[in-house]
Each structure stands twice: as structure tokens, then as C-alpha cells.
Motif scaffolding. Structure first.
Motif, mmCIF file in Angstrom:
data_model
loop_
_atom_site.group_PDB
_atom_site.id
_atom_site.type_symbol
_atom_site.label_atom_id
_atom_site.label_comp_id
_atom_site.label_asym_id
_atom_site.label_seq_id
_atom_site.Cartn_x
_atom_site.Cartn_y
_atom_site.Cartn_z
ATOM 1 N N GLN A 97 0.767 -0.992 -0.056
ATOM 2 C CA GLN A 97 -0.230 0.034 -0.225
ATOM 3 C C GLN A 97 0.864 1.324 0.107
ATOM 4 O O GLN A 97 0.428 2.454 0.014
ATOM 5 N N SER A 99 2.457 3.067 -2.214
ATOM 6 C CA SER A 99 2.275 4.153 -3.144
ATOM 7 C C SER A 99 0.861 4.767 -2.780
ATOM 8 O O SER A 99 0.828 6.028 -3.444
ATOM 9 N N THR A 100 0.053 4.507 -2.110
ATOM 10 C CA THR A 100 -1.322 5.270 -1.863
ATOM 11 C C THR A 100 -1.073 6.119 -0.625
ATOM 12 O O THR A 100 -1.713 6.949 -0.436
ATOM 13 N N GLU A 103 -1.133 10.305 -1.299
ATOM 14 C CA GLU A 103 -2.335 10.712 -1.657
ATOM 15 C C GLU A 103 -3.541 10.451 -0.442
ATOM 16 O O GLU A 103 -4.546 11.460 -0.203
ATOM 17 N N ARG A 104 -3.363 9.570 0.455
ATOM 18 C CA ARG A 104 -4.054 9.392 1.547
ATOM 19 C C ARG A 104 -3.924 10.504 2.757
ATOM 20 O O ARG A 104 -4.783 10.662 3.499
ATOM 21 N N VAL A 146 -3.653 5.533 7.474
ATOM 22 C CA VAL A 146 -3.020 4.582 6.724
ATOM 23 C C VAL A 146 -2.186 3.775 7.898
ATOM 24 O O VAL A 146 -1.883 3.967 8.733
#
Length: 162
Positions: A97, A99-100, A103-104, A146
Motif C-alpha cells: 500500500q 504508493s497510496t 495521496e491518503r 494508513v
């Protein structure tokens, strides 16, 4: 050649092409705008020894090429009521996860910037908040948003920065 190597070489080529197109006069203009984003064309003309119209043309070209990305105000965080600044090192618990994560975290109040870094953490955030309690709340929110481990370093004083 592997796909990743091709992307790196392409990016290096773009960076080299951009750097080659920045001449000494552009560098003077960019340095002046970095110091004072509100510098007038007349100010830039005086510094660069170009006419106002020539400076305007160069600035517009630098904006179109994305060398000048934006203009912004530099705010005194203490006077704004946000005196606590910190670096938050972020290490994913689940690298699938990774790479996300930026943006999160981008929309969380208090997160000012996110930097991908080499080393043990994957990212370093710069955060600003009103109090130590607000910092604790922000860290808890990051963990709820996250799956990560964090390590926080409070900024005591900034001597210079861009």
C-alpha cells in the motif's frame, strides 16, 4: 533494458534538458523570485539587466515550462496560531500500500508536505499544529488513515528554509 531503468533514464534526460535551458540570466531571475515571489518585473529587470518586456517574456516561458510552479505567501506559523512544527517519519506496515500513502495523507489538516526519502522510513512529513495535544491527535489520525509506523521529531527553531 528493464522498464524501471528506462523510466529513470527518461527522467534524467528530461532533467538534463531542462537544466541546459536555464541560462545565467534565468538563474538570476529564479533566485530573485525565490527570495521574493512578489518581486515586480521592474525589480527583476534591474537585477537581471534586461528590459521589463524581456524579463516578462522569460518569466512567462519559465512558468509555461513548469520551472516556476507557483507563487505563495510565507506565513509566520506562531502568529497564525500554529506554533508546533514537526517532522514525522513514516514507515509502511504493508509495503503493498506504500504508493497510496501520500495521496491518503495529503488532505489531512496539519500535514504540510510529504517527501519520499531514501533510508528506513519511506516518507517524511512536515506537519504544523496548535499544540502538543493537537500533534498527538494528528498522529493518531495518520495511524487511523494508513497502516504505518511513525517517528516524530519536533522542530525547535528554523534558521533558514525555502
Amino acid at each position: 533494458m528493464k522498464d524501471g531503468e528506462a523510466r529513470v533514464r527518461k527522467a534524467q534526460g528530461r532533467a538534463a534538458a531542462d537544466a541546459e535551458q536555464i541560462d545565467a540570466t534565468d538563474a538570476v531571475i529564479l533566485d530573485a523570485l525565490e527570495r521574493d515571489g512578489r518581486a515586480t518585473l521592474s525589480d527583476l529587470s534591474e537585477i537581471s539587466k534586461l528590459s521589463v518586456s524581456a524579463v516578462q517574456s522569460r518569466v512567462q516561458k519559465l512558468e509555461r515550462r513548469g520551472v516556476i510552479m507557483r507563487y505563495r505567501a510565507v506565513i509566520d506559523d506562531e502568529r497564525r496560531g500554529l506554533p508546533i512544527r514537526a517532522f514525522v517519519s513514516v514507515t509502511p506496515l504493508d509495503y503493498s500500500q506504500e504508493s497510496t500513502i501520500p495521496e491518503r495523507l495529503e488532505t489531512l489538516d496539519g500535514v504540510m508536505s510529504c517527501h519520499s526519502v531514501a533510508g528506513a522510513p519511506s516518507f517524511v512529513l512536515v506537519v504544523r499544529v496548535a499544540s502538543p495535544a493537537a500533534l498527538e491527535e494528528l498522529l493518531n489520525l495518520i495511524h487511523r488513515t494508513v497502516p504505518v509506523n511513525t517517528e516524530t521529531t519536533m522542530i525547535l527553531k528554523t534558521y533558514f528554509g525555502k
